[in-house]
Write a protein that holds these residues in place. Sequence first.
Motif, mmCIF file in Angstrom:
data_model
loop_
_atom_site.group_PDB
_atom_site.id
_atom_site.type_symbol
_atom_site.label_atom_id
_atom_site.label_comp_id
_atom_site.label_asym_id
_atom_site.label_seq_id
_atom_site.Cartn_x
_atom_site.Cartn_y
_atom_site.Cartn_z
ATOM 1 N N PHE A 46 -118.801 10.969 -58.577
ATOM 2 C CA PHE A 46 -118.274 9.633 -58.344
ATOM 3 C C PHE A 46 -119.148 8.855 -57.358
ATOM 4 C CE2 PHE A 46 -114.791 12.372 -59.520
ATOM 5 C CZ PHE A 46 -114.007 11.605 -60.362
ATOM 6 N N LYS A 47 -119.436 7.607 -57.698
ATOM 7 C CA LYS A 47 -120.032 6.654 -56.779
ATOM 8 C C LYS A 47 -119.010 5.538 -56.613
ATOM 9 C CE LYS A 47 -124.946 7.479 -57.776
ATOM 10 N NZ LYS A 47 -126.230 6.857 -58.175
ATOM 11 N N VAL A 48 -118.287 5.576 -55.501
ATOM 12 C CA VAL A 48 -117.122 4.712 -55.327
ATOM 13 C C VAL A 48 -117.483 3.426 -54.603
ATOM 14 C CG1 VAL A 48 -114.804 4.554 -54.348
ATOM 15 C CG2 VAL A 48 -115.622 6.723 -55.301
ATOM 16 N N ALA A 49 -117.131 2.306 -55.201
ATOM 17 C CA ALA A 49 -117.314 1.015 -54.545
ATOM 18 C C ALA A 49 -116.327 0.887 -53.392
ATOM 19 C CB ALA A 49 -117.085 -0.112 -55.554
ATOM 20 N N LYS A 50 -116.747 0.248 -52.318
ATOM 21 C CA LYS A 50 -115.876 0.102 -51.159
ATOM 22 C C LYS A 50 -114.670 -0.760 -51.512
ATOM 23 C CE LYS A 50 -119.455 0.764 -47.673
ATOM 24 N NZ LYS A 50 -120.167 0.201 -46.498
ATOM 25 N N GLY A 51 -113.555 -0.421 -50.901
ATOM 26 C CA GLY A 51 -112.320 -1.143 -51.186
ATOM 27 C C GLY A 51 -111.134 -0.330 -50.744
ATOM 28 N N LYS A 52 -110.045 -0.439 -51.506
ATOM 29 C CA LYS A 52 -108.843 0.311 -51.191
ATOM 30 C C LYS A 52 -109.070 1.798 -51.414
ATOM 31 C CE LYS A 52 -105.738 -3.468 -52.532
ATOM 32 N NZ LYS A 52 -104.644 -3.877 -53.441
ATOM 33 N N ARG A 53 -108.106 2.586 -50.990
ATOM 34 C CA ARG A 53 -108.199 4.037 -51.124
ATOM 35 C C ARG A 53 -108.434 4.433 -52.586
ATOM 36 N NH1 ARG A 53 -103.126 7.601 -49.371
ATOM 37 N NH2 ARG A 53 -102.286 6.576 -51.228
ATOM 38 N N PHE A 54 -109.338 5.371 -52.783
ATOM 39 C CA PHE A 54 -109.711 5.871 -54.098
ATOM 40 C C PHE A 54 -109.316 7.343 -54.146
ATOM 41 C CE2 PHE A 54 -112.345 7.702 -57.331
ATOM 42 C CZ PHE A 54 -112.695 6.697 -58.217
ATOM 43 N N THR A 55 -108.498 7.719 -55.117
ATOM 44 C CA THR A 55 -107.962 9.077 -55.162
ATOM 45 C C THR A 55 -108.295 9.757 -56.478
ATOM 46 O OG1 THR A 55 -106.109 8.450 -53.739
ATOM 47 C CG2 THR A 55 -105.871 10.482 -54.987
#
Length: 302
Positions: free
Chosen positions: A147-156
Amino acid sequence: MQENYLAKWLNNELTEEELAKFKESKEYASYLKLREATNNLAAPDFDMAKAFEDLNKHKASTKSKVIKLNPYKKYMGIAAAIALIFVASFLYYGNLNEEISTQYAERAQIVLPDASKVQLNADSQISYSKKNWSKKRDIALNGEAFFKVAKGKRFTVTTENGTVTVLGTQFNVENRKGYFEVACYEGLVSVIYNKEEVKLPAGNSLVVINGELQALKIPNIKEPSWIRNESSFKSIPLKFVLDEFQRQFNIEVATENIDTNQLFTGSFSNTDKELALQSISTPSQIKFKLEGNKVLFYAETQ
């Protein structure tokens, strides 16, 4: 109008010729207004099992009645039934999760609604709610994904073995039978396993094999080795190595006279089958026999 035009139109199955004829019919304008009206409907929570249970109870407690309808009421009833089916189908299918899966020797790249990226390894599956993504960035995973997660709310990321939570980072999760691993390549991830929370900074991983947890260091790189078409292992039971070989090459694996619990450290190519077989068998001091789409790993008896 042919009586099956409506069903085919609802499923987008009309040919261009059929669609042209359908648009010329008197009924088309009414059905079009009905579909446009349903676009503004919001799908409520729907318990299909409970709905069937309530329906059966109602049928059991209600006596059959015979009611004569005049022709006008009869056609109104048919129109109402069609409208009900259309709306129910819209609400039900509109609330389904997005699902992406891969087979053996197959991978997939997915871009999520917030521009986060997922690379799915072989024999893996993710599901998520595209409709509610802006409110809740939750993914269910079975298999392995980077996963490459974009910044923002919590990612689960939720698996049957544990839950991984981040805000914006790069990490890998593998969830297989008897094997669970989370590796952090950038930022910080939170892992909940057996109701205990573990914080993993970049360069660290958590591995659970058959219920036994261990913390390990990982190479100072930006992504797992499988992204570069190589499967790497450090003190991992041979069984999981052979399972991964089977997934990457879609080859049936069998063993004979070998201890599949012996620990393996090394790597194998995910694109060169012969080289991969040598990379597994040589350090393990075992032999192999490849016949068609099957391979036997074995040890010669004394």
